[in-house]
Design an enzyme around this catalytic site. Structure first.
Site, PDB file in Angstrom:
ATOM      1  N   GLY A 239      23.437  36.167  31.800  1.00  0.00           N
ATOM      2  CA  GLY A 239      23.968  36.088  33.261  1.00  0.00           C
ATOM      3  C   GLY A 239      23.441  35.201  34.020  1.00  0.00           C
ATOM      4  O   GLY A 239      23.694  35.126  35.153  1.00  0.00           O
ATOM      5  N   TYR A 317      38.250  36.510  40.198  1.00  0.00           N
ATOM      6  CA  TYR A 317      36.977  36.614  40.859  1.00  0.00           C
ATOM      7  C   TYR A 317      36.920  35.929  42.242  1.00  0.00           C
ATOM      8  O   TYR A 317      35.694  35.829  42.529  1.00  0.00           O
ATOM      9  CB  TYR A 317      36.051  36.184  39.864  1.00  0.00           C
ATOM     10  CG  TYR A 317      36.202  36.736  38.528  1.00  0.00           C
ATOM     11  CD1 TYR A 317      35.933  38.136  38.235  1.00  0.00           C
ATOM     12  CD2 TYR A 317      36.038  35.931  37.549  1.00  0.00           C
ATOM     13  CE1 TYR A 317      36.032  38.585  37.032  1.00  0.00           C
ATOM     14  CE2 TYR A 317      36.099  36.147  36.147  1.00  0.00           C
ATOM     15  CZ  TYR A 317      36.246  37.696  36.026  1.00  0.00           C
ATOM     16  OH  TYR A 317      36.257  38.244  34.461  1.00  0.00           O
ATOM     17  N   CYS A 356      54.558  32.171  37.990  1.00  0.00           N
ATOM     18  CA  CYS A 356      55.514  32.945  39.111  1.00  0.00           C
ATOM     19  C   CYS A 356      54.731  33.574  39.986  1.00  0.00           C
ATOM     20  O   CYS A 356      54.994  34.933  39.749  1.00  0.00           O
ATOM     21  CB  CYS A 356      56.787  33.342  38.586  1.00  0.00           C
ATOM     22  SG  CYS A 356      57.560  32.091  37.613  1.00  0.00           S
ATOM     23  N   GLU A 357      53.878  33.787  40.292  1.00  0.00           N
ATOM     24  CA  GLU A 357      52.902  34.513  41.047  1.00  0.00           C
ATOM     25  C   GLU A 357      52.086  33.704  42.211  1.00  0.00           C
ATOM     26  O   GLU A 357      51.588  32.720  41.964  1.00  0.00           O
ATOM     27  CB  GLU A 357      51.827  35.345  40.344  1.00  0.00           C
ATOM     28  CG  GLU A 357      52.300  36.226  39.382  1.00  0.00           C
ATOM     29  CD  GLU A 357      51.397  37.284  38.601  1.00  0.00           C
ATOM     30  OE1 GLU A 357      50.656  37.485  39.490  1.00  0.00           O
ATOM     31  OE2 GLU A 357      51.488  37.483  37.751  1.00  0.00           O
TER      32      GLU A 357
HETATM   33  N1  LLP Z   1      25.669  39.959  27.319  1.00  0.00           N
HETATM   34  C1  LLP Z   1      26.414  40.981  27.605  1.00  0.00           C
HETATM   35  C2  LLP Z   1      26.246  42.394  27.095  1.00  0.00           C
HETATM   36  C3  LLP Z   1      27.335  40.859  28.474  1.00  0.00           C
HETATM   37  O1  LLP Z   1      28.335  41.834  28.729  1.00  0.00           O
HETATM   38  C4  LLP Z   1      27.722  39.365  28.831  1.00  0.00           C
HETATM   39  C5  LLP Z   1      28.799  39.042  29.689  1.00  0.00           C
HETATM   40  C6  LLP Z   1      26.719  38.296  28.411  1.00  0.00           C
HETATM   41  C7  LLP Z   1      25.756  38.728  27.598  1.00  0.00           C
HETATM   42  C8  LLP Z   1      26.834  36.847  28.944  1.00  0.00           C
HETATM   43  O2  LLP Z   1      26.834  36.817  30.147  1.00  0.00           O
HETATM   44  P1  LLP Z   1      26.651  35.312  30.573  1.00  0.00           P
HETATM   45  O3  LLP Z   1      25.382  34.549  30.237  1.00  0.00           O
HETATM   46  O4  LLP Z   1      28.069  34.499  30.144  1.00  0.00           O
HETATM   47  O5  LLP Z   1      26.913  35.307  32.056  1.00  0.00           O
HETATM   48  N2  LLP Z   1      34.375  36.921  33.034  1.00  0.00           N
HETATM   49  C9  LLP Z   1      33.544  36.897  34.017  1.00  0.00           C
HETATM   50  C10 LLP Z   1      32.245  37.086  33.246  1.00  0.00           C
HETATM   51  C11 LLP Z   1      32.171  38.349  32.484  1.00  0.00           C
HETATM   52  C12 LLP Z   1      30.964  38.663  31.719  1.00  0.00           C
HETATM   53  C13 LLP Z   1      30.844  39.628  30.803  1.00  0.00           C
HETATM   54  N3  LLP Z   1      29.689  39.773  29.891  1.00  0.00           N
HETATM   55  C14 LLP Z   1      33.676  35.313  34.715  1.00  0.00           C
HETATM   56  O6  LLP Z   1      34.306  34.686  34.383  1.00  0.00           O
HETATM   57  O7  LLP Z   1      32.827  35.292  35.471  1.00  0.00           O
END
Ligand code: LLP
Length: 427
Positions: A239, A317, A356-357
Site C-alpha cells: 500500500g 479511480y 467507444c466510451e
Molecule cells: N497485499 C494485498 C493483500 C493487496 O491486496 C495488495 C493490493 C497489495 C499487497 C499491494 O498493494 P500496493 O503495494 O501495490 O499498493 N488497482 C488499484 C490498486 C489495487 C490494489 C489491490 N491490492 C490501483 O490501480 O490503484
C-alpha cells in the site's frame, strides 16, 4: 525517485531515448526502468533493515515474468493472489518458500496447487477458508501453513474501491473476532495458523493508518501469545504510495519505517511486507502518440493511441497520471516532473483514447504544452496496475512491454497480434 529524465530536451529512460523505443517498437508501449525497480526494492530493504522483513512483491501490480525475475534475483519473494499469479511467480524463478497466497476466493484447485508447490503460507480471509484449506491438505496427506488476515478497522484514507481495512470491507476477519477464531481452530490437524496478516489499502499516503493497524495487531499478538498461540510472523501487506503528481506527494518509505520499526523491533516474530506499487509504480511509463486533435463545444481533445484498455486507472479511480511530451519545446523542459509546473504557452485539453466510451480518457482539463499529430507523449507512473489491468476491450491487441537496463532495451512482451485476439476461441 526514478530514472526517467529529460536530457538534451528529450525524455530518456536510463540511457535510452524514449523516442528510440517508440520508433522501434511502436506505440502504445509500456517502458520499465530496471534501475528504478531495484532502487525501490533496495530502499524498502534498507529502510526496514532493523527488522529484516521478508519482502514479497505483490505480483498483481505488474506481473511480467522478466521483470519479476529481476526482483527474484535480488531476493524478493512474491505475494500471489490466483493460480495464474502463482504460475507466473514460479516462471519468474520465484522461490515458493518466499511466496504467500492471498485472496478472498481461493478455489480448491488453486489451494491444492499452492500446497503442492510448497508455498510459505496462505493469507486466510475467513473461517470457511480455514476449514477448506485444512480439509484439502488432509485429503492430500499434506500439511499447510497460514496467517489469519485480520481487518483492523482503520481508515487508509484512499479511494473507496481500494480501501480494504475498514469494517464492512470483504477482507479478513474483524479484529475483535480474531481471538475467538484462533481459539476455535486451535490444533487443526492439517493447517497450522502461525501468522497474522493485514493490508489496509492502496495507495496509502498517510503513515498514521499503518501505525494504528500495526499497534492493534501487535496488541492482538500479545493477547494471542498469552493464550498459548504461537505467532511466528506478522505480514503488514502493501500500500505504500508513490508520486503521481509531484515529487513530494508520497512519503518515502524511510518515513514509514521510522514510524513502524520502533513498534516492531525486538519482537519474537518475523515481519513480512507486500509492496507492489512502491517498487514498480514509478518504474514504468506508457508511451503514446497523438493521433488527432479535435474541438467539441468548449473542449479541446487530444486523441492518443493509448485507450482505457491500456491504462484504466484514470477512469476507474479518477487517478492522476502526469503526462508530458517526450520532446517538448525548449521552454517546456523542466528539471522536475511536477504537476504544479504549468506549461509555457500551453493549453488545457482532454487527453482521450480511441475507445467507444466517453470514459475513455487519460486526463481531463489538463494543462499541457501544445501538441500535434505524431507527437509522442509519456504517461508517467504507469508501472503499477497499468499493463496488469489492461485488456483487449474494443479488440485492441495489448501493448508491448520493454525493459531498459542502462544503454539497452529489451522487448519483454511483444505486442499482441490480431491472431492472439482469437487464439483461444473455438469454432
Ligand atoms: N497485499 C494485498 C493483500 C493487496 O491486496 C495488495 C493490493 C497489495 C499487497 C499491494 O498493494 P500496493 O503495494 O501495490 O499498493 N488497482 C488499484 C490498486 C489495487 C490494489 C489491490 N491490492 C490501483 O490501480 O490503484
Amino acid at each position: 525517485m526514478d530514472f526517467f529524465n529529460y536530457k538534451d530536451g528529450e525524455l530518456y529512460c536510463e540511457n535510452v531515448p524514449a523516442e528510440k523505443i517508440a520508433r522501434e517498437v511502436g506505440t502504445p508501449t509500456y517502458v520499465y526502468s530496471k534501475a528504478t525497480l531495484l532502487h525501490h526494492l533496495m530502499q524498502i530493504k534498507d529502510a526496514f533493515a532493523a527488522i529484516k522483513p521478508t519482502i514479497c512483491f505483490s505480483i498483481k501490480s505488474c506481473s511480467n515474468i522478466n521483470l519479476c525475475r529481476v526482483l527474484a534475483e535480488h531476493g524478493s519473494g512474491f505475494d500471489v493472489t490466483s493460480g495464474g499469479e502463482l504460475f507466473r511467480a514460479l516462471q519468474a524463478g520465484g522461490d515458493p518458500k518466499q511466496m504467500i497466497y492471498a485472496g478472498v476466493g481461493k478455489t480448491d484447485d488453486e489451494i491444492r496447487d499452492a500446497i503442492n508447490v510448497g508455498i510459505a503460507a496462505f493469507n486466510i480471509e475467513s473461517e470457511a477458508e480455514i476449514e477448506n484449506i485444512d480439509r484439502l491438505a488432509g485429503e492430500m496427506g499434506k500439511s499447510a501453513v497460514g496467517a489469519l488476515r485480520i481487518n483492523p478497522d482503520v481508515d487508509a484514507k484512499t479511494h473507496a474501491k481500494t480501501t480494504t481495512g475498514k469494517k464492512g470491507n470483504k477482507f479478513g476477519v474483524d479484529i475483535d473476532r480474531a481471538e475467538a477464531v484462533f481459539e476455535k481452530y486451535r490444533g487443526l490437524r492439517h493447517l497450522r495458523i502461525g501468522g497474522l496478516h493485514l493490508h489496509i489499502g492502496s495507495p496509502v499516503y498517510e503513515i498514521q493508518p499503518y501505525v494504528d493497524a500495526v499497534t492493534k495487531a501487535v496488541a492482538l499478538i500479545d493477547r494471542l501469545t498469552e493464550h498459548g498461540h504461537k505467532i511466528e510472523w506478522l505480514d503488514l501487506g502493501g500500500g505504500f504510495a508513490v508520486n503521481y503528481k509531484s515529487p513530494d506527494q508520497a512519503k518515502p518509505v524511510t518515513e514509514h519505517a521510522r514510524a513502524l520499526v520502533p513498534l516492531l523491533a525486538g519482537k519474537p516474530y518475523r515481519i513480512a511486507l507486500e509492496p507492489g506499487r512502491y517498487i514498480v509504480g514509478n518504474a514504468g511509463i506508457l508511451l503514446t502518440r497523438v493521433l488527432y486533435r479535435k474541438t467539441s463545444g468548449s473542449k479541446q481533445f487530444v486523441i492518443v493511441d493509448a485507450g482505457m484498455n491500456d491504462l484504466i486507472r484514470p477512469t476507474l479511480y479518477e487517478s492522476y497520471h502526469h503526462i508530458w511530451p517526450v520532446k517538448p519545446d525548449a521552454k517546456n523542459v523542466f528539471a522536475t516532473r511536477d504537476a504544479e509546473q504549468k506549461p509555457v504557452n500551453g493549453e488545457v485539453v482532454d487527453v482521450v483514447g480511441p475507445i467507444c466510451e466517453s470514459g475513455d480518457y487519460q486526463a481531463i482539463d489538463r494543462a499541457l504544452p501544445k501538441t500535434q499529430r505524431g507527437d509522442l507523449l509519456a504517461i508517467f507512473t504507469a508501472g503499477a496496475y497499468g499493463f496488469a489491468m489492461s485488456s483487449n476491450y474494443n479488440n485492441r491487441p495489448r501493448a508491448p512491454e520493454v525493459l531498459v537496463d542502462g544503454d539497452t532495451f529489451t522487448v519483454i512482451r511483444r505486442r499482441e497480434t490480431y491472431e492472439d485476439l482469437v487464439a483461444a476461441e473455438r469454432v
